[in-house]
Design a protein around this motif. Structure first.
Motif, PDB file in Angstrom:
ATOM      1  N   SER A 162       2.655  -3.661  -7.438  1.00 54.78           N
ATOM      2  CA  SER A 162       4.091  -3.803  -7.722  1.00 54.78           C
ATOM      3  C   SER A 162       4.628  -2.434  -8.110  1.00 54.78           C
ATOM      4  O   SER A 162       3.880  -1.559  -8.546  1.00 54.78           O
ATOM      5  N   PRO A 163       5.960  -2.222  -7.924  1.00 53.75           N
ATOM      6  CA  PRO A 163       6.507  -0.912  -8.259  1.00 53.75           C
ATOM      7  C   PRO A 163       6.251  -0.565  -9.720  1.00 53.75           C
ATOM      8  O   PRO A 163       6.419  -1.401 -10.614  1.00 53.75           O
ATOM      9  N   GLY A 164       5.740   0.627  -9.927  1.00 51.96           N
ATOM     10  CA  GLY A 164       5.457   1.075 -11.283  1.00 51.96           C
ATOM     11  C   GLY A 164       6.300   2.284 -11.620  1.00 51.96           C
ATOM     12  O   GLY A 164       7.218   2.666 -10.887  1.00 51.96           O
ATOM     13  N   SER A 165       5.964   2.883 -12.734  1.00 47.81           N
ATOM     14  CA  SER A 165       6.684   4.077 -13.139  1.00 47.81           C
ATOM     15  C   SER A 165       6.253   5.263 -12.309  1.00 47.81           C
ATOM     16  O   SER A 165       5.060   5.409 -11.987  1.00 47.81           O
TER      17      SER A 165
ATOM     18  N   ALA B 142      -5.156   6.668  -2.944  1.00 43.75           N
ATOM     19  CA  ALA B 142      -5.377   5.738  -1.838  1.00 43.75           C
ATOM     20  C   ALA B 142      -4.460   4.536  -1.956  1.00 43.75           C
ATOM     21  O   ALA B 142      -3.885   4.059  -0.959  1.00 43.75           O
ATOM     22  N   LEU B 143      -4.286   3.993  -3.175  1.00 43.81           N
ATOM     23  CA  LEU B 143      -3.394   2.847  -3.361  1.00 43.81           C
ATOM     24  C   LEU B 143      -1.961   3.206  -3.019  1.00 43.81           C
ATOM     25  O   LEU B 143      -1.202   2.399  -2.458  1.00 43.81           O
ATOM     26  N   THR B 144      -1.545   4.414  -3.378  1.00 48.54           N
ATOM     27  CA  THR B 144      -0.182   4.845  -3.066  1.00 48.54           C
ATOM     28  C   THR B 144       0.031   4.892  -1.557  1.00 48.54           C
ATOM     29  O   THR B 144       1.085   4.451  -1.052  1.00 48.54           O
TER      30      THR B 144
ATOM     31  N   SER C 151       2.592   2.436   3.116  1.00 49.08           N
ATOM     32  CA  SER C 151       2.400   2.306   4.569  1.00 49.08           C
ATOM     33  C   SER C 151       3.222   1.149   5.120  1.00 49.08           C
ATOM     34  O   SER C 151       3.362   0.094   4.481  1.00 49.08           O
ATOM     35  N   ARG C 152       3.807   1.353   6.289  1.00 55.69           N
ATOM     36  CA  ARG C 152       4.559   0.290   6.954  1.00 55.69           C
ATOM     37  C   ARG C 152       3.669  -0.646   7.757  1.00 55.69           C
ATOM     38  O   ARG C 152       4.131  -1.661   8.279  1.00 55.69           O
ATOM     39  N   ASP C 153       2.406  -0.265   7.896  1.00 57.81           N
ATOM     40  CA  ASP C 153       1.461  -1.098   8.635  1.00 57.81           C
ATOM     41  C   ASP C 153       0.989  -2.247   7.761  1.00 57.81           C
ATOM     42  O   ASP C 153       0.909  -2.128   6.529  1.00 57.81           O
ATOM     43  N   ARG C 154       0.669  -3.369   8.423  1.00 58.39           N
ATOM     44  CA  ARG C 154       0.160  -4.527   7.716  1.00 58.39           C
ATOM     45  C   ARG C 154      -1.369  -4.462   7.530  1.00 58.39           C
ATOM     46  O   ARG C 154      -1.907  -5.223   6.729  1.00 58.39           O
TER      47      ARG C 154
END
Length: 460
Positions: A77-80, A105-107, A112-115
């Motif tokens: 989820s969006p974080g700081s 890597a998580l960022t 990424s726009r890929d699924r």
């Protein structure tokens, strides 16, 4: 075989890796599909209503899941700042391997726009799939992107390592199999080719002076047939060389005496016409004898050749009558045409006539004018016989075994007619044996004398 084993091992590794890829793809599809169903149908257990907070949705869903080994279930989820907030449910993985500890890597996955995709890291390859979360503010409202997402990450390194280990094991087994097969093939090929090496070694040791070596024949396979053929060739070579040596030895032995006589007479020849005439007569007589000896020796040498006789169908009765007519001119004897076989036979008429005339000549040499000499032929069913029977002194027992050898003469001969070289009966024997299954036999004549019989197989 090495190429085949390497191809099998490589193909097996490719199949195992493909199976790993398919299994990971199914797992990612299954996990993302379950989460999509939960988003569409799930309710918050605290309120009994649809989820309105993406973090709450992710927490409830992840609490109900149990991840497989090497699998990570993450909620982002969006974080700081630039980095997302992570909600995770997974088995504990090593700190250097776990994806939830790798913020960079998580960022990249979150933005990424890929699924789905593959993330290559120094710690190993990660296959991932992502489901963005869109929530409806109310019933019938359009889903609004929340910036949160559900991520399934699978660490493929261990599964791929299993395939690589199987590949290495298969290579090791193939290497051992190749070594064993090479050893067995070497031993089997050695046993198969051993007779060939014997043939080669025997051929290398053969010389004109030693053709007696033969190859032992074992079994009935192609190698044994090769050995038999090689031995047969050696037999023919040995006979050919023996015939050549015998011809040279016989020629040297028999021609030495007339050459010595000719040389001696020529050296002692005087100037008187009568002496010169006598010397020329003696020399001419010896040269004629040398010529006959050489012709007989050449004939015996030809007896070793396969074309020595040329069989053809002939009327045996006519052949017997022709021999009788020719023999009557050899001397004043009581010539009798005895039995005549009236049938067709397959033989060489010229060689048989030559042998019969030679036997008739011998009969003349062992009889005196007026004594009876019989010539005839008989049909005995499976064999034929042509014979010459005289009424002379016969052949003594000690001579019967040697008279067919070259340069051997019987002791019961009549003085002035003993100028032969002892090759006549050898020629007769060679002609008889030149016919398949043929032979010459010596039999006593009723009332005294000797009967020489050419026994020939019936090949019609």
């Amino acid at each position: 075989m090495a190429v085949a084993l390497a191809a099998v091992a490589t193909t097996t590794r490719s199949i195992l890796l493909r199976d790993v890829d398919h299994r990971i793809s199914r797992l990612l599809t299954q996990e993302t599909g379950e989460f999509a169903n939960f988003v569409a149908q799930g309710v918050d257990p605290a309120t009994g209503a649809a989820f309105t907070d993406p973090r709450r949705l992710l927490q409830v869903f992840l609490q109900r899941q149990y991840s497989d080994p090497d699998e990570e279930l993450l909620g982002l989820s969006p974080g700081s700042g630039q980095r997302p907030h992570v909600i995770r449910q997974s088995r504990d993985l090593p700190a250097g391997v776990a994806l939830h500890r790798d913020a960079d890597a998580l960022t990249r996955i979150h933005r990424s726009r890929d699924r789905s995709g593959t993330l290559d890291r120094p710690e190993g390859e990660i296959r991932w799939a992502k489901v963005p979360i869109g929530l409806r503010p109310g019933p019938g409202a359009t889903a609004v992107p929340s910036g949160a997402a559900f991520v399934v990450a699978f660490h493929a390194g261990r599964e791929q390592a299993v395939a690589d280990e199987a590949f290495r094991t298969l290579l090791a087994i193939s290497g051992v199999a190749l070594l064993m097969t090479t050893g067995i093939g070497w031993a089997v090929a050695g046993r198969i080719l051993a007779p060939v090496r014997v043939v080669r070694a025997t051929a290398a040791q053969l010389t004109e002076q030693d053709l007696t070596r033969r190859i032992p024949v074992e079994g009935n396979d192609d190698i044994a047939a090769l050995a038999e053929t090689f031995n047969g060739m050696l037999d023919r070579l040995e006979r050919a060389f023996a015939a050549q040596r015998q011809f040279v030895d016989d020629a040297g032995h028999e021609l030495r005496t007339p050459i010595t006589i000719v040389r001696g007479h020529l050296e002692l020849m005087g100037d008187e016409p009568g002496e010169r005439e006598e010397t020329v007569r003696l020399v001419t007589d010896e040269l004629d004898r040398m010529s006959r000896i050489v012709e007989d020796l050449l004939l015996l040498a030809k007896a070793e050749r396969p074309d020595f006789v040329s069989p053809e169908p002939v009327q045996l009765g006519e052949l017997t009558a022709d021999v009788f007519v020719k023999a009557r001119a050899l001397g004043e004897r009581d010539w009798v045409l005895d039995g005549v076989a009236d049938r067709e036979a397959v033989l060489d008429p010229q060689r048989v006539t030559q042998a019969m005339v030679q036997l008739a000549q011998n009969a003349v040499q062992h009889t005196v004018p007026g004594q009876r000499v019989r010539i005839g032929s008989r049909d005995l069913g499976d064999r034929l016989e042509v014979y010459v029977a005289d009424s002379g002194p016969g052949v003594q027992d000690r001579d019967a075994q040697v008279i067919f050898e070259r340069f051997r003469r019987g002791t019961a001969r009549r003085g002035s007619r003993t100028s032969g070289a002892g090759l006549g009966l050898s020629i007769v024997k060679a002609i008889a044996e030149g016919h398949r299954g043929g032979r010459v036999e010596l039999r006593p004549t009723e009332g005294g004398g000797a009967t020489f019989v050419l026994v020939l197989e019936d090949t019609t």
